[in-house]
Design a protein around this motif. Sequence first.
Motif, short mmCIF file in Angstrom:
data_model
loop_
_atom_site.label_atom_id
_atom_site.label_comp_id
_atom_site.label_asym_id
_atom_site.label_seq_id
_atom_site.Cartn_x
_atom_site.Cartn_y
_atom_site.Cartn_z
N PRO A 109 0.83 -1.20 0.05
CA PRO A 109 -0.07 -0.04 0.13
C PRO A 109 0.97 1.40 -0.06
O PRO A 109 1.96 1.02 0.43
CB PRO A 109 -0.81 -0.14 1.38
CG PRO A 109 -0.04 -1.07 2.21
CD PRO A 109 0.64 -2.03 1.28
N PRO A 110 0.38 2.45 -0.54
CA PRO A 110 0.94 3.57 -0.66
C PRO A 110 1.44 3.91 0.88
O PRO A 110 0.79 3.82 1.91
CB PRO A 110 0.13 4.53 -1.32
CG PRO A 110 -1.18 3.89 -1.02
CD PRO A 110 -0.91 2.44 -1.03
N GLN A 111 2.51 4.99 0.91
CA GLN A 111 3.07 5.50 2.25
C GLN A 111 1.98 6.52 2.77
O GLN A 111 1.58 7.43 1.80
CB GLN A 111 4.40 6.00 2.01
CG GLN A 111 5.37 4.71 1.70
CD GLN A 111 6.66 5.59 1.28
OE1 GLN A 111 7.27 6.24 2.37
NE2 GLN A 111 7.33 5.22 0.19
N THR A 112 1.50 6.44 3.93
CA THR A 112 0.57 7.61 4.42
C THR A 112 1.13 8.10 5.54
O THR A 112 2.00 7.69 6.56
CB THR A 112 -0.89 7.11 4.65
OG1 THR A 112 -0.50 5.84 5.52
CG2 THR A 112 -1.32 6.38 3.22
N LEU A 139 4.46 13.36 2.12
CA LEU A 139 4.92 14.33 1.29
C LEU A 139 6.08 13.94 0.27
O LEU A 139 6.79 13.13 0.79
CB LEU A 139 5.36 15.70 2.21
CG LEU A 139 4.81 16.36 3.06
CD1 LEU A 139 5.37 17.33 4.03
CD2 LEU A 139 3.34 17.11 2.40
N ASP A 140 6.18 14.72 -0.72
CA ASP A 140 7.25 14.41 -1.66
C ASP A 140 8.65 15.24 -1.36
O ASP A 140 8.38 16.25 -1.22
CB ASP A 140 7.12 14.83 -3.12
CG ASP A 140 8.12 14.15 -4.21
OD1 ASP A 140 9.20 14.04 -3.59
OD2 ASP A 140 7.68 14.49 -5.30
N PRO A 141 9.55 14.67 -0.80
CA PRO A 141 10.76 15.33 -0.22
C PRO A 141 11.40 16.23 -1.25
O PRO A 141 11.69 17.45 -1.03
CB PRO A 141 11.78 14.20 -0.16
CG PRO A 141 11.11 12.90 0.00
CD PRO A 141 9.92 13.20 -0.79
N LEU A 155 10.00 13.40 12.78
CA LEU A 155 8.96 14.03 12.20
C LEU A 155 9.08 14.00 10.66
O LEU A 155 8.15 13.43 9.84
CB LEU A 155 8.90 15.58 12.47
CG LEU A 155 7.93 16.50 11.76
CD1 LEU A 155 6.41 16.00 12.05
CD2 LEU A 155 7.97 17.68 11.82
N LEU A 156 10.32 14.17 10.24
CA LEU A 156 10.55 13.97 8.66
C LEU A 156 10.33 12.50 8.36
O LEU A 156 9.92 12.07 7.27
CB LEU A 156 11.79 14.34 8.27
CG LEU A 156 12.46 15.80 8.58
CD1 LEU A 156 13.85 16.19 7.91
CD2 LEU A 156 11.23 16.53 8.04
N LEU A 157 10.74 11.58 9.18
CA LEU A 157 10.54 10.13 9.10
C LEU A 157 9.08 9.79 8.67
O LEU A 157 9.00 9.04 7.88
CB LEU A 157 11.10 9.43 10.03
CG LEU A 157 10.94 7.65 10.28
CD1 LEU A 157 11.72 6.95 8.88
CD2 LEU A 157 11.27 7.14 11.53
N LEU A 158 8.38 10.37 9.48
CA LEU A 158 6.77 10.08 9.35
C LEU A 158 5.98 10.73 8.07
O LEU A 158 5.12 10.60 7.72
CB LEU A 158 6.11 10.36 10.89
CG LEU A 158 6.59 9.45 11.97
CD1 LEU A 158 5.83 9.98 13.28
CD2 LEU A 158 6.32 8.01 11.76
N ALA A 159 6.66 12.04 7.98
CA ALA A 159 5.95 12.78 7.00
C ALA A 159 6.54 12.72 5.57
O ALA A 159 5.63 12.90 4.48
CB ALA A 159 6.10 14.29 7.30
N LEU A 160 7.71 12.36 5.30
CA LEU A 160 8.10 12.30 4.01
C LEU A 160 8.11 10.80 3.48
O LEU A 160 8.36 10.06 4.12
CB LEU A 160 9.66 12.62 3.97
CG LEU A 160 9.72 14.50 4.51
CD1 LEU A 160 11.30 14.88 4.34
CD2 LEU A 160 9.13 15.30 3.42
N ALA A 161 8.05 10.69 2.08
CA ALA A 161 7.98 9.34 1.41
C ALA A 161 9.33 8.99 1.20
O ALA A 161 10.28 9.77 0.83
CB ALA A 161 7.22 9.52 0.13
#
Length: 616
Positions: A164-167, A178-180, A213-219
């Motif tokens: 499944p896609p990353q969410t 988010l796209d980095p 935070l970036l680990l959880l927010a960025l794809a």
Amino acid sequence: MQLDAMTLSALAAEISGLISGARVDDVIAPTPHSIALRTYGGGKTSWLLISAHPSLARIHLLRAKPRKLSGDASAWVMLLRKHLEGARLVELHQPRHERIVSLAFTRAPDRAAWVWLTCELMGKMSNLILHDSEGVILGALHTVPAGAGHSRVIVPHAPYVAPPPQTRLLHGEVAPRLDPAQASGAQMATAAYETEGTAAQNPKRGPTTVADLLLLALAGWSRPLGREAAARALGNPAEPVATTRDWDGVARETRALAEMAARSEWEPTLISRATQPDIPVDGTVFLPRQFGAGFVLRPASSVNELVATVMHAAEWEAEIEDVRRPLRQALRSHLQRSERKAIALAAELRALDGAATFREEADLLMAFASEVPAHVAQVTLENPFAVDGAPETATLTLDPRFDAIENANRRYARYHKLQRAAKLIPPQIAANEITRAQVEQLLTDLALAETRGEIEAARAGIEAAGYLRNRQERRRERIVKKKPGKQPKAKAMPGGTPLRRQSADGFTLLVGKNSLQNEAVTFDMATGNDLWLHARGVPGAHVIVKSGGRPVPERTLREAAALAAWYSQGRGNSAVAVDATEQRYVRHLKGGGPGMVTYERERTISAEPADPWAEG
């Protein structure tokens, strides 16, 4: 080191450029979680290793054939050989920001005949899946049946469905990550605002640092990448979310890292501690700024070399440790039991010091029995046996239920019991010391075992010593009937084959790497005039120099001593004392297990432990 989408992108580009179009000649499984493909193309042979290890999942090229834990090919390996051997690698594809790479193989030009090996390198969810061009699964390293809450079914004949896609959570709802390469400061500030309250209330439920935070927010992002962005933007790789205000700077550095990946501007870098600069502890595909003065950075020749250096040995050691662990636990339980017994026997031995006192008190009660009142708890008597300035009177504590004669007889009984114990306890202490030495030797055998075969040889020694009786009872030996006219096959050595080396002067060196091999090299393979070596005072290997009575050159002696030091409990020291004597002066330790000996007429030398394989 973590395999994030950026590192995987760098690996995929290098692998595609190096072995695209190469033919697969062999498939092996170095460890239960990995496979290795031997490929030939461009006039050279390469090994492509793919691992689905829960914490060390990766794909990279190796310079040489990897070691194998087991020689038996599993059904999974046989399936891969059926579909991949003789086929060529024609395509390598990685979905953007995903830790997934798919490799296409074919034996024919028709695309419909392609077979895909999809490598999902996603931590604990890692898997290797083989499917055809229509997406029908042919097999997998880990099958996932229907039911039990599984979101995907991974079994033969089922259609392959991508993960499944990353969410992420946004305003309490599930949203794409988010796209980095396009993340803005406003988006990151919003993500921080969404999680700040949760993190303040319960740090275990939300990110506490910018890297989290970036680990959880960025794809496709990882914590090391998040630490790097925080270090570049804020000067602190562990900057807390609550104190961060420059989200635009964090977004700018995040985009810069993503753009570096888009342009394939890789700078593979090995990271070591300043105290041990030759031992890499981490690696990145860029020149990092998150490491301080306590670390040393040096470039790697390629991304594949970087990943192989940092992660390959780690997986091997992890897999070996999984095999060692139950054996070590069994031995340690016996060692702890032996240590408790030693303490108990020492206490009993100290109690023997009071034996003479019981005898003296009993004699005193018998001598003055008529003067001791009945049913008293204490009495003071003149002591005619006092010598060397001892008190002339003795105060004795009595059991008021008995008279003087009975109290005296009870003391005589305790005296005789301690006298009997005085004869039994020392042999028990000696036997317990032998047991403890044997267990410590077996623990050293296990620690020195570096392959599955060597661990099985160490297991054989443990079983022979009787420390794995339950396992022996569970195993049923297969009865093989002898066929008439055929000679029975020679039995393999139960402890495995000892290491055999040639010294610089041409002498054969034999090394027993476990207790059973020690027994074999010392008492079966050596003669009385051969030189015998062993690390002094610690468990370790028996080393034999096959001299046949010839003088052993000092250079060969040093080589043999270095081997004895390396294969001993003292391997981690800079120098180890090694004893050397002729084999004729080595004898079995009475009551000891295999490989336990005593010796005399030794010469002690100091040797630096040397890895026998370091030259190759």
